[in-house]
Enzyme design. Structure first.
Site, short mmCIF file in Angstrom:
data_model
loop_
_atom_site.label_atom_id
_atom_site.label_comp_id
_atom_site.label_asym_id
_atom_site.label_seq_id
_atom_site.Cartn_x
_atom_site.Cartn_y
_atom_site.Cartn_z
N ASN A 9 0.87 -1.17 0.00
CA ASN A 9 0.00 0.00 0.00
C ASN A 9 0.91 1.22 0.00
O ASN A 9 1.49 1.57 1.02
CB ASN A 9 -0.89 -0.03 1.26
CG ASN A 9 -1.72 1.23 1.41
OD1 ASN A 9 -1.78 2.06 0.50
ND2 ASN A 9 -2.38 1.37 2.55
N TRP A 10 1.03 1.82 -1.18
CA TRP A 10 1.95 2.96 -1.30
C TRP A 10 1.43 4.21 -0.58
O TRP A 10 2.16 5.16 -0.40
CB TRP A 10 2.19 3.30 -2.78
CG TRP A 10 3.03 2.32 -3.52
CD1 TRP A 10 3.64 1.19 -3.03
CD2 TRP A 10 3.36 2.38 -4.92
NE1 TRP A 10 4.33 0.55 -4.04
CE2 TRP A 10 4.17 1.26 -5.21
CE3 TRP A 10 3.05 3.26 -5.96
CZ2 TRP A 10 4.68 1.01 -6.49
CZ3 TRP A 10 3.54 3.03 -7.24
CH2 TRP A 10 4.36 1.90 -7.50
N LYS A 11 0.14 4.20 -0.24
CA LYS A 11 -0.49 5.39 0.37
C LYS A 11 -0.27 6.61 -0.55
O LYS A 11 -0.19 6.43 -1.76
CB LYS A 11 0.02 5.60 1.81
CG LYS A 11 -0.16 4.32 2.64
CD LYS A 11 0.03 4.51 4.11
CE LYS A 11 -0.17 3.16 4.82
NZ LYS A 11 -0.05 3.24 6.26
N HIS A 98 -9.48 1.09 5.16
CA HIS A 98 -8.20 1.35 5.82
C HIS A 98 -8.42 2.34 6.98
O HIS A 98 -9.22 3.26 6.86
CB HIS A 98 -7.18 1.92 4.82
CG HIS A 98 -5.78 1.89 5.37
ND1 HIS A 98 -5.34 2.82 6.28
CD2 HIS A 98 -4.76 1.03 5.16
CE1 HIS A 98 -4.09 2.52 6.61
NE2 HIS A 98 -3.71 1.45 5.94
N GLU A 100 -6.78 4.76 7.98
CA GLU A 100 -6.55 6.17 7.65
C GLU A 100 -7.79 6.77 6.96
O GLU A 100 -8.09 7.94 7.15
CB GLU A 100 -5.29 6.30 6.76
CG GLU A 100 -4.03 6.06 7.59
CD GLU A 100 -2.87 5.45 6.83
OE1 GLU A 100 -2.87 5.46 5.58
OE2 GLU A 100 -1.94 4.94 7.50
N GLU A 170 -5.27 -4.87 10.60
CA GLU A 170 -4.24 -3.84 10.79
C GLU A 170 -4.51 -3.12 12.11
O GLU A 170 -5.33 -2.19 12.16
CB GLU A 170 -4.29 -2.83 9.64
CG GLU A 170 -3.98 -3.42 8.29
CD GLU A 170 -3.38 -2.40 7.33
OE1 GLU A 170 -2.32 -2.70 6.78
OE2 GLU A 170 -3.94 -1.31 7.16
N GLY A 176 2.67 2.32 10.78
CA GLY A 176 3.62 3.42 10.63
C GLY A 176 4.35 3.78 11.92
O GLY A 176 5.01 4.81 11.99
N SER A 216 3.62 -2.08 10.34
CA SER A 216 5.07 -2.14 10.55
C SER A 216 5.68 -3.50 10.19
O SER A 216 6.59 -3.98 10.86
CB SER A 216 5.43 -1.75 11.99
OG SER A 216 5.02 -0.43 12.24
N GLY A 237 2.94 -1.19 4.23
CA GLY A 237 2.98 0.25 3.95
C GLY A 237 4.39 0.70 3.63
O GLY A 237 4.89 0.52 2.51
P1 13P Z 1 3.15 0.38 7.65
O1 13P Z 1 3.63 -0.92 7.07
O2 13P Z 1 3.86 1.58 7.15
O3 13P Z 1 3.04 0.31 9.14
O4 13P Z 1 1.63 0.57 7.12
C1 13P Z 1 0.76 -0.49 7.20
C2 13P Z 1 -0.46 -0.15 6.45
O5 13P Z 1 -1.21 0.73 6.83
C3 13P Z 1 -0.74 -0.89 5.21
O6 13P Z 1 -2.02 -0.64 4.74
#
Ligand code: 13P
Length: 254
Positions: A9-11, A98, A100, A170, A176, A216, A237
């Site tokens: 997930n590149w966000k 998600h 976020e 998640e 993150g 993470s 992520g």
């Molecule tokens: P990280 O791997 O940066 O913690 O993010 C996880 C995530 O939100 C994947 O959708």
């Protein structure tokens, strides 16, 4: 046998050129690593999807997904993108729910249920995310929170539609932050999710549902997490933004 998946997930990262070069690197590196019951997915910002979709079509070892879609088919929703549009550029997946999106964009379980329907209607497979906040875990409410997210978001689906979903656990406190859930903590929740699916649908649907861990995840901790019996891969992520790290996580399949 349920599918094992590593999804990136590149966000909201990488401009068009940087995204294309990362994807090309991943394609080159991942080629021999993926076998029949495994899949690698890259969920990019919308601007990359068309180009990545074309490259993915020629390659086959990696699929492409979006990170959100609108719930309506089309219409006066300035700035939004529909599931049909995403499908039309060769994407196969869409991340929905998600944390976020839930946290910063106020996406509720009811709205997410609509988005899941829109995705399925357009033959896009949702990667549906659930997970508790730190407060919810500290108050020992995490199982209830996850149960609610399942019931309100996706347990209204028919068996046939439910079978098309991929789930991702998640924990919000692990996203993150560098704080990964321990393999035991993650396994405990994954087993709980599978038990809830079995109770709502049946054992065979529960057995066949791919449940990813996200939060993470990195090349160092992935192998132990993915070796847990109910963890079928990861939603990655930060580590998906470096080809070497992402492909090292993919390699832990083998
Ligand atoms: P990280 O791997 O940066 O913690 O993010 C996880 C995530 O939100 C994947 O959708």
């Amino acid at each position: 046998m349920r599918k094992k998946i590593v999804a990136g997930n590149w966000k909201m990262n990488l401009d068009y050129t940087a995204g294309l070069s990362l994807f090309s690197e991943v394609l080159n590196m991942v080629n021999d690593e993926v076998t029949g019951s495994q899949e690698v997915v890259v969920c990019s910002p919308y601007i990359h999807l068309n180009s990545l979709g074309q490259l993915a079509k020629e390659n086959k070892s990696v699929s492409v997904g979006a990170q959100n879609c609108h719930q309506a088919e089309s219409g006066a929703f300035t700035g939004e993108i529909s599931a049909a549009m995403i499908k039309s550029v060769g994407a196969e997946y869409v991340i929905l729910g998600h944390s976020e999106r839930r946290q910063y964009f106020g996406e509720t379980d009811a709205l997410l249920a609509e988005k899941v329907n829109a995705a399925l209607k357009n033959n896009l497979k949702p990667i549906f995310c659930i997970g508790e906040t730190l407060d919810e875990r500290n108050e020992n409410r995490h199982f209830n929170v996850i149960k609610q997210q399942l019931e309100n978001g996706i347990f209204n689906l028919s068996e046939e539609d439910f079978s098309k979903l991929v789930l991702a656990y998640e924990p919000v406190w692990a996203i993150g932050t560098g704080l990964t859930a321990t393999p035991e903590q993650a396994q405990e929740v994954h087993a709980f999710i599978r038990k809830e699916i079995a109770a709502k649908y049946d054992d065979s649907i529960a057995d066949n549902t791919t449940i990813l861990y996200g939060g993470s995840c990195n090349p160092k901790n992935a192998a132990e997490l993915f070796s847990q019996s109910d963890i079928d891969g990861g939603l990655i992520g930060g580590a998906s933004l470096k080809s070497r790290d992402f492909v090292d996580i993919v390699k832990t399949f083998n």
